[in-house]
Design a protein around this motif. Structure first.
Motif, PDB file in Angstrom:
ATOM      1  N   PRO A  31       0.826  -1.209   0.000  1.00 46.84           N
ATOM      2  CA  PRO A  31       0.000   0.000   0.000  1.00 46.84           C
ATOM      3  C   PRO A  31       0.859   1.258   0.000  1.00 46.84           C
ATOM      4  O   PRO A  31       1.923   1.302   0.637  1.00 46.84           O
ATOM      5  CB  PRO A  31      -0.813  -0.125   1.297  1.00 46.84           C
ATOM      6  CG  PRO A  31      -0.838  -1.593   1.581  1.00 46.84           C
ATOM      7  CD  PRO A  31       0.484  -2.111   1.127  1.00 46.84           C
ATOM      8  N   ALA A  32       0.414   2.269  -0.715  1.00 51.49           N
ATOM      9  CA  ALA A  32       1.145   3.532  -0.770  1.00 51.49           C
ATOM     10  C   ALA A  32       1.125   4.222   0.590  1.00 51.49           C
ATOM     11  O   ALA A  32       0.201   4.051   1.384  1.00 51.49           O
ATOM     12  CB  ALA A  32       0.539   4.438  -1.833  1.00 51.49           C
ATOM     13  N   ARG A  33       2.153   5.021   0.827  1.00 54.12           N
ATOM     14  CA  ARG A  33       2.275   5.829   2.035  1.00 54.12           C
ATOM     15  C   ARG A  33       2.409   7.294   1.636  1.00 54.12           C
ATOM     16  O   ARG A  33       2.809   7.594   0.501  1.00 54.12           O
ATOM     17  CB  ARG A  33       3.503   5.393   2.831  1.00 54.12           C
ATOM     18  CG  ARG A  33       3.515   3.913   3.214  1.00 54.12           C
ATOM     19  CD  ARG A  33       4.896   3.473   3.664  1.00 54.12           C
ATOM     20  NE  ARG A  33       4.936   2.038   3.954  1.00 54.12           N
ATOM     21  CZ  ARG A  33       6.066   1.337   4.073  1.00 54.12           C
ATOM     22  NH1 ARG A  33       7.251   1.950   3.925  1.00 54.12           N
ATOM     23  NH2 ARG A  33       6.020   0.046   4.335  1.00 54.12           N
ATOM     24  N   ASP A  73      -8.273   6.529   0.724  1.00 51.35           N
ATOM     25  CA  ASP A  73      -8.185   5.957   2.067  1.00 51.35           C
ATOM     26  C   ASP A  73      -9.547   5.984   2.754  1.00 51.35           C
ATOM     27  O   ASP A  73      -9.953   5.011   3.389  1.00 51.35           O
ATOM     28  CB  ASP A  73      -7.155   6.739   2.885  1.00 51.35           C
ATOM     29  CG  ASP A  73      -6.946   6.146   4.266  1.00 51.35           C
ATOM     30  OD1 ASP A  73      -6.531   4.978   4.371  1.00 51.35           O
ATOM     31  OD2 ASP A  73      -7.211   6.861   5.262  1.00 51.35           O
ATOM     32  N   ARG A  74     -10.257   7.080   2.570  1.00 52.33           N
ATOM     33  CA  ARG A  74     -11.585   7.211   3.188  1.00 52.33           C
ATOM     34  C   ARG A  74     -12.578   6.225   2.580  1.00 52.33           C
ATOM     35  O   ARG A  74     -13.425   5.661   3.287  1.00 52.33           O
ATOM     36  CB  ARG A  74     -12.091   8.644   3.017  1.00 52.33           C
ATOM     37  CG  ARG A  74     -13.404   8.931   3.742  1.00 52.33           C
ATOM     38  CD  ARG A  74     -13.722  10.409   3.773  1.00 52.33           C
ATOM     39  NE  ARG A  74     -14.021  10.948   2.456  1.00 52.33           N
ATOM     40  CZ  ARG A  74     -13.233  11.769   1.783  1.00 52.33           C
ATOM     41  NH1 ARG A  74     -12.060  12.131   2.281  1.00 52.33           N
ATOM     42  NH2 ARG A  74     -13.583  12.222   0.591  1.00 52.33           N
ATOM     43  N   VAL A  81       1.882   0.729  -4.526  1.00 50.65           N
ATOM     44  CA  VAL A  81       3.137   1.105  -5.162  1.00 50.65           C
ATOM     45  C   VAL A  81       4.036  -0.122  -5.249  1.00 50.65           C
ATOM     46  O   VAL A  81       3.956  -1.023  -4.414  1.00 50.65           O
ATOM     47  CB  VAL A  81       3.877   2.228  -4.405  1.00 50.65           C
ATOM     48  CG1 VAL A  81       3.104   3.528  -4.473  1.00 50.65           C
ATOM     49  CG2 VAL A  81       4.147   1.837  -2.964  1.00 50.65           C
ATOM     50  N   ALA A  82       4.885  -0.141  -6.270  1.00 49.75           N
ATOM     51  CA  ALA A  82       5.931  -1.151  -6.388  1.00 49.75           C
ATOM     52  C   ALA A  82       7.247  -0.466  -6.059  1.00 49.75           C
ATOM     53  O   ALA A  82       7.553   0.595  -6.625  1.00 49.75           O
ATOM     54  CB  ALA A  82       5.970  -1.722  -7.806  1.00 49.75           C
ATOM     55  N   GLY A 198      -3.522  -7.502   5.178  1.00 52.12           N
ATOM     56  CA  GLY A 198      -2.182  -7.965   4.862  1.00 52.12           C
ATOM     57  C   GLY A 198      -1.617  -7.267   3.640  1.00 52.12           C
ATOM     58  O   GLY A 198      -2.334  -6.944   2.697  1.00 52.12           O
ATOM     59  N   ALA A 199      -0.311  -6.998   3.661  1.00 54.52           N
ATOM     60  CA  ALA A 199       0.350  -6.337   2.538  1.00 54.52           C
ATOM     61  C   ALA A 199       0.458  -7.307   1.366  1.00 54.52           C
ATOM     62  O   ALA A 199       0.419  -8.527   1.535  1.00 54.52           O
ATOM     63  CB  ALA A 199       1.737  -5.861   2.953  1.00 54.52           C
TER      64      ALA A 199
END
Length: 205
Positions: A31-33, A73-74, A81-82, A198-199
């Motif tokens: 997941p992107a940050r 996110d909401r 992302v890779a 889970g990622a």
């Protein structure tokens, strides 16, 4: 064998030299940050400025990506992302709401972009597959892709490879770089499952 000072070392003929080990293209999909957003913006802006893959003509801003990140996110929609082993962002994939009406809540539009040097190595397929699985885990039923009809043939092939079928075309609805452009619509029915945590990770084959 030891060589005394002044000795000339023997050089093996080219055909007898060991071949260098090939570089392994490795990545992780997660997941992107918020810290990824400047890198995501740069990848996207490269295509804005240099191709008709996106019909955007204005380079995107960090505030606009922060707004998109907060919205997804909401809504609980995936933004992946890779990243390389060193942490560099190689590409990204997002699932965005399709249209703005609540009745479309089980349908999303996908968007996938790879950074320079990351294409042609299977990463696009891995990102799209990860996005499909993440959407199915969230109960999404349909995924739609809207792709330029000129200069985005690789994207069309990628989607068709993963089960998307053409649903229609619209000609001359866009204009960029002094030429008229149309769009190709592709869709794929998903198989919603119960969400699980889970990622998501991947590695090149």
């Amino acid at each position: 064998m030891q060589f005394e000072p002044g000795d000339r070392r023997r050089v093996l003929p080219r055909h007898l030299r060991p071949a260098p080990a090939p570089e392994v293209f490795a990545y992780a999909i997660r997941p992107a940050r918020p810290a990824d957003l400047p890198h995501v913006r740069e990848i996207y802006n490269h295509f804005v400025s240099n191709s008709a893959v996106t019909l955007d003509e204005r380079r995107s801003t960090i505030p606009s990506w922060r707004e998109k990140y907060a919205l997804l996110d909401r809504l609980g929609l995936p933004f992946l992302v890779a990243v390389s082993p060193s942490g560099a962002v190689l590409g990204y994939a997002v699932a965005q709401p399709w249209a703005g009406k609540n009745a479309y809540r089980y349908t999303v539009e996908d968007s996938i972009y790879l950074g320079p040097g990351a294409g042609g190595k299977g990463l696009g397929s891995a990102l799209l597959q990860a996005l499909i699985e993440a959407c199915e885990q969230r109960g999404i039923r349909e995924m739609v892709a809207v792709i330029s009809d000129r200069g985005a043939e690789a994207s069309i092939r990628l989607h068709e490879k993963l089960g998307f079928v053409e649903a229609g075309r619209m000609g001359r609805v866009g204009h960029k770089f002094g030429r008229d452009l149309g769009t190709v619509y592709l869709r794929r029915a998903l198989r919603p499952s119960r969400p699980r945590r889970g990622a998501l990770f991947g590695r090149s084959r």
